[in-house]
Design a protein around this motif. Structure first.
Motif, PDB file in Angstrom:
ATOM      1  N   ARG A  76     -15.849  38.453  88.247  1.00  0.00           N
ATOM      2  CA  ARG A  76     -15.943  37.026  88.600  1.00  0.00           C
ATOM      3  C   ARG A  76     -15.335  36.157  87.493  1.00  0.00           C
ATOM      4  O   ARG A  76     -14.736  35.127  87.757  1.00  0.00           O
ATOM      5  CB  ARG A  76     -17.398  36.617  88.847  1.00  0.00           C
ATOM      6  CG  ARG A  76     -18.016  37.211  90.102  1.00  0.00           C
ATOM      7  CD  ARG A  76     -17.602  36.504  91.358  1.00  0.00           C
ATOM      8  NE  ARG A  76     -18.140  37.174  92.553  1.00  0.00           N
ATOM      9  CZ  ARG A  76     -17.533  37.208  93.722  1.00  0.00           C
ATOM     10  NH1 ARG A  76     -16.362  36.618  93.882  1.00  0.00           N
ATOM     11  NH2 ARG A  76     -18.077  37.827  94.751  1.00  0.00           N
ATOM     12  N   THR A  77     -15.480  36.595  86.242  1.00  0.00           N
ATOM     13  CA  THR A  77     -14.849  35.879  85.123  1.00  0.00           C
ATOM     14  C   THR A  77     -13.331  35.901  85.292  1.00  0.00           C
ATOM     15  O   THR A  77     -12.652  34.878  85.122  1.00  0.00           O
ATOM     16  CB  THR A  77     -15.242  36.523  83.765  1.00  0.00           C
ATOM     17  OG1 THR A  77     -16.661  36.485  83.635  1.00  0.00           O
ATOM     18  CG2 THR A  77     -14.599  35.808  82.592  1.00  0.00           C
ATOM     19  N   ALA A  80     -12.351  33.607  88.012  1.00  0.00           N
ATOM     20  CA  ALA A  80     -12.468  32.207  87.570  1.00  0.00           C
ATOM     21  C   ALA A  80     -11.312  31.818  86.644  1.00  0.00           C
ATOM     22  O   ALA A  80     -10.945  30.641  86.566  1.00  0.00           O
ATOM     23  CB  ALA A  80     -13.800  31.993  86.861  1.00  0.00           C
ATOM     24  N   MET A  81     -10.732  32.804  85.955  1.00  0.00           N
ATOM     25  CA  MET A  81      -9.588  32.526  85.076  1.00  0.00           C
ATOM     26  C   MET A  81      -8.300  32.337  85.872  1.00  0.00           C
ATOM     27  O   MET A  81      -7.312  31.828  85.352  1.00  0.00           O
ATOM     28  CB  MET A  81      -9.410  33.660  84.063  1.00  0.00           C
ATOM     29  CG  MET A  81     -10.444  33.657  82.943  1.00  0.00           C
ATOM     30  SD  MET A  81     -10.335  35.150  81.903  1.00  0.00           S
ATOM     31  CE  MET A  81      -8.814  34.839  80.975  1.00  0.00           C
ATOM     32  N   GLY A  82      -8.298  32.798  87.148  1.00  0.00           N
ATOM     33  CA  GLY A  82      -7.108  32.588  87.973  1.00  0.00           C
ATOM     34  C   GLY A  82      -6.626  33.783  88.765  1.00  0.00           C
ATOM     35  O   GLY A  82      -5.618  33.721  89.473  1.00  0.00           O
ATOM     36  N   TYR A 192     -10.668  29.385  78.728  1.00  0.00           N
ATOM     37  CA  TYR A 192     -12.055  29.413  79.194  1.00  0.00           C
ATOM     38  C   TYR A 192     -12.042  29.091  80.683  1.00  0.00           C
ATOM     39  O   TYR A 192     -11.263  28.244  81.127  1.00  0.00           O
ATOM     40  CB  TYR A 192     -12.912  28.377  78.458  1.00  0.00           C
ATOM     41  CG  TYR A 192     -13.237  28.772  77.041  1.00  0.00           C
ATOM     42  CD1 TYR A 192     -14.184  29.754  76.765  1.00  0.00           C
ATOM     43  CD2 TYR A 192     -12.573  28.174  75.967  1.00  0.00           C
ATOM     44  CE1 TYR A 192     -14.470  30.125  75.460  1.00  0.00           C
ATOM     45  CE2 TYR A 192     -12.854  28.543  74.653  1.00  0.00           C
ATOM     46  CZ  TYR A 192     -13.809  29.517  74.412  1.00  0.00           C
ATOM     47  OH  TYR A 192     -14.076  29.890  73.120  1.00  0.00           O
ATOM     48  N   ALA A 193     -12.892  29.755  81.433  1.00  0.00           N
ATOM     49  CA  ALA A 193     -13.008  29.445  82.862  1.00  0.00           C
ATOM     50  C   ALA A 193     -13.751  28.119  83.020  1.00  0.00           C
ATOM     51  O   ALA A 193     -14.820  27.938  82.454  1.00  0.00           O
ATOM     52  CB  ALA A 193     -13.757  30.575  83.570  1.00  0.00           C
ATOM     53  N   THR A 194     -13.162  27.195  83.770  1.00  0.00           N
ATOM     54  CA  THR A 194     -13.812  25.892  83.982  1.00  0.00           C
ATOM     55  C   THR A 194     -14.853  26.013  85.086  1.00  0.00           C
ATOM     56  O   THR A 194     -14.788  26.930  85.924  1.00  0.00           O
ATOM     57  CB  THR A 194     -12.788  24.821  84.393  1.00  0.00           C
ATOM     58  OG1 THR A 194     -12.175  25.237  85.625  1.00  0.00           O
ATOM     59  CG2 THR A 194     -11.708  24.642  83.331  1.00  0.00           C
ATOM     60  N   LEU A 195     -15.805  25.076  85.106  1.00  0.00           N
ATOM     61  CA  LEU A 195     -16.882  25.124  86.106  1.00  0.00           C
ATOM     62  C   LEU A 195     -16.336  25.099  87.535  1.00  0.00           C
ATOM     63  O   LEU A 195     -16.756  25.919  88.365  1.00  0.00           O
ATOM     64  CB  LEU A 195     -17.879  23.975  85.873  1.00  0.00           C
ATOM     65  CG  LEU A 195     -19.145  24.041  86.729  1.00  0.00           C
ATOM     66  CD1 LEU A 195     -19.918  25.330  86.499  1.00  0.00           C
ATOM     67  CD2 LEU A 195     -20.049  22.850  86.443  1.00  0.00           C
ATOM     68  N   ASN A 197     -13.537  26.206  88.627  1.00  0.00           N
ATOM     69  CA  ASN A 197     -12.926  27.513  88.903  1.00  0.00           C
ATOM     70  C   ASN A 197     -13.965  28.621  89.020  1.00  0.00           C
ATOM     71  O   ASN A 197     -13.781  29.579  89.772  1.00  0.00           O
ATOM     72  CB  ASN A 197     -11.899  27.867  87.821  1.00  0.00           C
ATOM     73  CG  ASN A 197     -10.642  27.032  87.948  1.00  0.00           C
ATOM     74  OD1 ASN A 197     -10.380  26.456  89.007  1.00  0.00           O
ATOM     75  ND2 ASN A 197      -9.869  26.950  86.887  1.00  0.00           N
ATOM     76  N   ILE A 198     -15.078  28.487  88.283  1.00  0.00           N
ATOM     77  CA  ILE A 198     -16.181  29.454  88.409  1.00  0.00           C
ATOM     78  C   ILE A 198     -16.769  29.353  89.823  1.00  0.00           C
ATOM     79  O   ILE A 198     -17.076  30.371  90.454  1.00  0.00           O
ATOM     80  CB  ILE A 198     -17.266  29.194  87.330  1.00  0.00           C
ATOM     81  CG1 ILE A 198     -16.712  29.574  85.939  1.00  0.00           C
ATOM     82  CG2 ILE A 198     -18.541  29.996  87.617  1.00  0.00           C
ATOM     83  CD1 ILE A 198     -17.546  29.096  84.763  1.00  0.00           C
TER      84      ILE A 198
END
Length: 255
Positions: A76-77, A80-82, A192-195, A197-198
């Motif tokens: 999931r990280t 969230a990073m893309g 950093y993964a933004t909220l 995007n999370i």
């Protein structure tokens, strides 16, 4: 040529900031109740894949993690990073304890073939076992070119120009695609993964598979006999003069 299909490996490891403790029975290290996160070199691999997509060089990014159910958090990280989609190859706790790079390499190679990947990007090594084998073995199984310890990756006509960190400095090689690249520390700095995007990552596809789905036998090839703490360094001592230093060195048979 349409954009590359990129496969990225994501290993869940004990967080780099945690002090690792050896189990009392010396069979391994304590993992229960210990903070885990994505292997830092794999984070760099994910970042590089995302940057390739942002440059319109890559069209689809797939993250793969092999291990227990908690690996889904690691994936999931990456999402969230893309990364666009993920595959979790679930491995039971007991089997995971004896899982080796050869097993992971066989799984990654099979997924790369099934997904018609053009490029596999992996961390050069994991900070838990420091094996530095999975990228090389994956390339060997696929019979693809490999560019390990990459500190810069650039697209050229039909392949990649990769700057590698070697003992003597830097080496630049050309590899044809499909290929396997492993990331070194200076390749990039992961975002950093933004909220938002999370939150979006929760809707991205995450498929659950097993090693058997890829025809991989997880029987260990090696047996780990014992895990030990490194020896404690002896305290140093001060000397008042060169003569005293030489006398002490002679006493210990060092000169």
């Amino acid at each position: 040529m349409s954009g590359l299909r990129v496969l990225v490996g994501c290993k869940r490891v004990i967080d780099y900031a945690v002090k690792v403790r050896v189990k009392p029975d010396k069979t391994g290290v304590v993992t229960e109740g210990v903070k885990h996160s994505m292997n830092p070199f794999d984070e760099i691999a994910v970042e590089e894949a995302v940057r390739l997509k942002e440059k319109k060089i890559a069209s689809e990014l797939l993250a793969v993690s092999c291990g227990p159910s908690q690996c889904q958090e690691t994936l999931r990280t990456a999402l969230a990073m893309g990364v666009d989609k993920a595959i979790h190859v679930e491995i039971g706790a007991k089997e995971f304890e004896t899982m080796q790079p050869i097993h992971v390499s066989k799984i990654l190679a099979k997924i790369a073939q099934e997904e018609k990947s053009d490029l596999v990007i992996l961390g050069k090594q994991a900070i838990d076992d420091d094996c530095n084998q999975t990228g090389q073995m994956t390339a060997a199984i696929l019979d693809w070119p490999q560019a390990t310890f990459a500190s810069k990756v650039e697209k050229n006509n039909g392949g990649l120009d990769v700057t590698r960190e070697v003992d003597g400095g830097l080496e630049t090689i050309k590899v044809k695609l499909p290929a396997v690249v492993t990331s070194d520390l200076r390749l990039n700095e992961p975002r950093y993964a933004t909220l938002p995007n999370i939150m979006k990552a929760k809707k991205k596809p995450l498929t659950k598979k097993s090693a058997a789905d890829y025809g991989v036998d997880l029987t260990p090839r090696m047996e780990q006999i014992s895990v030990e703490d490194p020896p404690v360094r002896e305290a140093g001592s001060k000397v008042e003069s060169v003569e005293e230093l030489l006398a002490k060195l002679k006493e210990k048979g060092l000169v």
